[in-house]
Design a protein around this motif. Structure first.
Motif, PDB file in Angstrom:
ATOM      1  N   GLU A   1       0.840  -1.187   0.000  1.00 32.01           N
ATOM      2  CA  GLU A   1       0.000   0.000   0.000  1.00 32.01           C
ATOM      3  C   GLU A   1       0.882   1.246   0.000  1.00 32.01           C
ATOM      4  OE1 GLU A   1      -2.397   0.282   3.448  1.00 32.01           O
ATOM      5  OE2 GLU A   1      -3.279   2.196   2.914  1.00 32.01           O
ATOM      6  N   ALA A   2       0.611   2.149  -0.933  1.00 31.81           N
ATOM      7  CA  ALA A   2       1.386   3.385  -1.010  1.00 31.81           C
ATOM      8  C   ALA A   2       1.079   4.276   0.181  1.00 31.81           C
ATOM      9  CB  ALA A   2       1.054   4.118  -2.299  1.00 31.81           C
ATOM     10  N   GLN A   3       2.120   4.889   0.704  1.00 37.01           N
ATOM     11  CA  GLN A   3       1.942   5.759   1.852  1.00 37.01           C
ATOM     12  C   GLN A   3       2.904   6.930   1.766  1.00 37.01           C
ATOM     13  OE1 GLN A   3       2.419   3.727   5.629  1.00 37.01           O
ATOM     14  NE2 GLN A   3       0.996   5.108   6.632  1.00 37.01           N
ATOM     15  N   LEU A   4       2.410   8.109   2.113  1.00 37.12           N
ATOM     16  CA  LEU A   4       3.220   9.318   2.213  1.00 37.12           C
ATOM     17  C   LEU A   4       2.989   9.910   3.592  1.00 37.12           C
ATOM     18  CD1 LEU A   4       2.463  10.920  -1.274  1.00 37.12           C
ATOM     19  CD2 LEU A   4       4.596   9.844  -0.568  1.00 37.12           C
ATOM     20  N   VAL A   5       4.071  10.156   4.324  1.00 39.49           N
ATOM     21  CA  VAL A   5       3.950  10.671   5.686  1.00 39.49           C
ATOM     22  C   VAL A   5       4.774  11.947   5.814  1.00 39.49           C
ATOM     23  CG1 VAL A   5       4.276  10.210   8.132  1.00 39.49           C
ATOM     24  CG2 VAL A   5       3.593   8.355   6.594  1.00 39.49           C
ATOM     25  N   GLU A   6       4.077  13.066   6.010  1.00 32.75           N
ATOM     26  CA  GLU A   6       4.750  14.353   6.161  1.00 32.75           C
ATOM     27  C   GLU A   6       5.138  14.591   7.609  1.00 32.75           C
ATOM     28  OE1 GLU A   6       1.314  15.077   3.149  1.00 32.75           O
ATOM     29  OE2 GLU A   6       1.647  13.985   5.018  1.00 32.75           O
ATOM     30  N   SER A   7       6.171  15.389   7.797  1.00 35.26           N
ATOM     31  CA  SER A   7       6.586  15.796   9.133  1.00 35.26           C
ATOM     32  C   SER A   7       7.316  17.127   9.032  1.00 35.26           C
ATOM     33  CB  SER A   7       7.489  14.749   9.790  1.00 35.26           C
ATOM     34  OG  SER A   7       8.668  14.561   9.026  1.00 35.26           O
ATOM     35  N   GLY A   8       7.518  17.770  10.169  1.00 34.55           N
ATOM     36  CA  GLY A   8       8.286  19.009  10.214  1.00 34.55           C
ATOM     37  C   GLY A   8       7.458  20.263  10.380  1.00 34.55           C
TER      38      GLY A   8
ATOM     39  N   VAL B   1       1.687  20.605  -1.966  1.00 31.78           N
ATOM     40  CA  VAL B   1       0.447  21.367  -2.171  1.00 31.78           C
ATOM     41  C   VAL B   1      -0.007  21.825  -0.796  1.00 31.78           C
ATOM     42  CG1 VAL B   1      -1.943  21.275  -2.991  1.00 31.78           C
ATOM     43  CG2 VAL B   1      -0.150  19.979  -4.192  1.00 31.78           C
ATOM     44  N   ARG B   2      -0.476  23.054  -0.687  1.00 28.09           N
ATOM     45  CA  ARG B   2      -0.909  23.544   0.624  1.00 28.09           C
ATOM     46  C   ARG B   2      -2.354  24.015   0.564  1.00 28.09           C
ATOM     47  NH1 ARG B   2       2.779  29.102   1.084  1.00 28.09           N
ATOM     48  NH2 ARG B   2       1.641  30.324  -0.506  1.00 28.09           N
ATOM     49  N   GLN B   3      -2.983  24.011   1.720  1.00 25.50           N
ATOM     50  CA  GLN B   3      -4.352  24.497   1.821  1.00 25.50           C
ATOM     51  C   GLN B   3      -4.481  25.345   3.073  1.00 25.50           C
ATOM     52  OE1 GLN B   3      -7.469  21.563   1.405  1.00 25.50           O
ATOM     53  NE2 GLN B   3      -8.956  23.163   0.942  1.00 25.50           N
ATOM     54  N   ALA B   4      -4.756  26.605   2.861  1.00 23.84           N
ATOM     55  CA  ALA B   4      -4.947  27.533   3.969  1.00 23.84           C
ATOM     56  C   ALA B   4      -6.387  27.456   4.458  1.00 23.84           C
ATOM     57  CB  ALA B   4      -4.617  28.951   3.510  1.00 23.84           C
TER      58      ALA B   4
ATOM     59  N   ASP C   1       1.789  32.132   4.505  1.00 18.36           N
ATOM     60  CA  ASP C   1       2.224  30.757   4.255  1.00 18.36           C
ATOM     61  C   ASP C   1       1.543  29.764   5.199  1.00 18.36           C
ATOM     62  OD1 ASP C   1       5.528  32.053   3.774  1.00 18.36           O
ATOM     63  OD2 ASP C   1       4.119  31.412   2.224  1.00 18.36           O
ATOM     64  N   THR C   2       0.776  30.266   6.148  1.00 18.80           N
ATOM     65  CA  THR C   2       0.062  29.395   7.082  1.00 18.80           C
ATOM     66  C   THR C   2      -0.905  28.496   6.325  1.00 18.80           C
ATOM     67  OG1 THR C   2       0.230  30.949   8.921  1.00 18.80           O
ATOM     68  CG2 THR C   2      -1.577  29.349   8.991  1.00 18.80           C
ATOM     69  N   ALA C   3      -0.756  27.194   6.513  1.00 16.60           N
ATOM     70  CA  ALA C   3      -1.570  26.217   5.779  1.00 16.60           C
ATOM     71  C   ALA C   3      -1.213  24.819   6.257  1.00 16.60           C
ATOM     72  CB  ALA C   3      -1.319  26.321   4.275  1.00 16.60           C
ATOM     73  N   VAL C   4      -2.039  23.869   5.835  1.00 15.92           N
ATOM     74  CA  VAL C   4      -1.655  22.463   5.928  1.00 15.92           C
ATOM     75  C   VAL C   4      -0.906  22.137   4.643  1.00 15.92           C
ATOM     76  CG1 VAL C   4      -2.424  20.084   6.126  1.00 15.92           C
ATOM     77  CG2 VAL C   4      -3.637  21.893   7.356  1.00 15.92           C
TER      78      VAL C   4
ATOM     79  N   HIS D   1      -1.171  12.891   4.498  1.00 16.28           N
ATOM     80  CA  HIS D   1      -2.228  13.411   5.360  1.00 16.28           C
ATOM     81  C   HIS D   1      -1.991  14.849   5.778  1.00 16.28           C
ATOM     82  CE1 HIS D   1      -4.422   9.687   5.591  1.00 16.28           C
ATOM     83  NE2 HIS D   1      -3.315   9.039   5.856  1.00 16.28           N
ATOM     84  N   GLY D   2      -0.819  15.380   5.483  1.00 21.42           N
ATOM     85  CA  GLY D   2      -0.560  16.790   5.733  1.00 21.42           C
ATOM     86  C   GLY D   2       0.146  17.078   7.034  1.00 21.42           C
ATOM     87  N   THR D   3       0.800  18.235   7.075  1.00 22.81           N
ATOM     88  CA  THR D   3       1.457  18.728   8.284  1.00 22.81           C
ATOM     89  C   THR D   3       1.180  20.227   8.386  1.00 22.81           C
ATOM     90  OG1 THR D   3       3.548  18.779   9.531  1.00 22.81           O
ATOM     91  CG2 THR D   3       3.703  19.148   7.156  1.00 22.81           C
ATOM     92  N   GLN D   4       0.837  20.679   9.578  1.00 29.00           N
ATOM     93  CA  GLN D   4       0.409  22.057   9.776  1.00 29.00           C
ATOM     94  C   GLN D   4       1.608  22.993   9.927  1.00 29.00           C
ATOM     95  OE1 GLN D   4      -2.898  23.491  10.074  1.00 29.00           O
ATOM     96  NE2 GLN D   4      -1.677  25.373   9.952  1.00 29.00           N
ATOM     97  N   VAL D   5       1.566  24.077   9.159  1.00 25.81           N
ATOM     98  CA  VAL D   5       2.552  25.153   9.304  1.00 25.81           C
ATOM     99  C   VAL D   5       1.789  26.426   9.682  1.00 25.81           C
ATOM    100  CG1 VAL D   5       4.199  26.630   8.108  1.00 25.81           C
ATOM    101  CG2 VAL D   5       4.199  24.158   7.689  1.00 25.81           C
TER     102      VAL D   5
END
Length: 121
Positions: free
Chosen positions: A1-8, A37-40, A90-93, A113-117
């Motif tokens: 199963e493909a997986q992408l895990v963001e951090s930081g 890709v980001r979403q504010a 720049d605030t976004a997931v 699943h995204g990481t919050q900035v």
């Protein structure tokens, strides 16, 4: 199963820096272009940056050009986003996404699943 895990992701003051990472597994990472890709809050998704499969070409949105740098390490199956001179806008997931060679522009095969900035003024 493909997986992408963001951090930081983190909360920083304007002018600060962050480095996001996205670890991939379950697919042939070196065959895919990778994007951020980001979403504010209250807004639609906004493409930020893309790097091709071998890391030789990068593309960035005008809003981040000169401040953000995308890179990848195919040996570690990881893509990075170095963010400098951060602004409150720049605030976004921030999401990482993978595109195969047959994907069209703006089409992604896998998403994290995204990481919050959060950038405060």
């Amino acid at each position: 199963e493909a997986q992408l895990v963001e951090s930081g992701g983190d909360s920083v003051q304007a002018g600060g820096s962050l480095r996001l990472s996205c670890a991939a597994s379950g697919f042939t990472f070196s065959s895919y272009a990778m994007s951020w890709v980001r979403q504010a809050p209250g807004k639609g998704p906004e493409w930020v940056s893309t790097i091709n499969s071998d890391g030789g070409r990068t593309y960035s949105a005008g809003s981040v050009k000169g401040r953000f740098t995308i890179s990848r390490d195919n040996a570690k199956n990881t893509v990075y986003l170095e963010m400098n001179s951060l602004k409150p806008e720049d605030t976004a997931v921030y999401y990482c996404a993978a595109s195969s060679a047959t994907s069209g522009t703006g089409e992604y095969d896998y998403w994290g699943h995204g990481t919050q900035v959060t950038v405060s003024s």
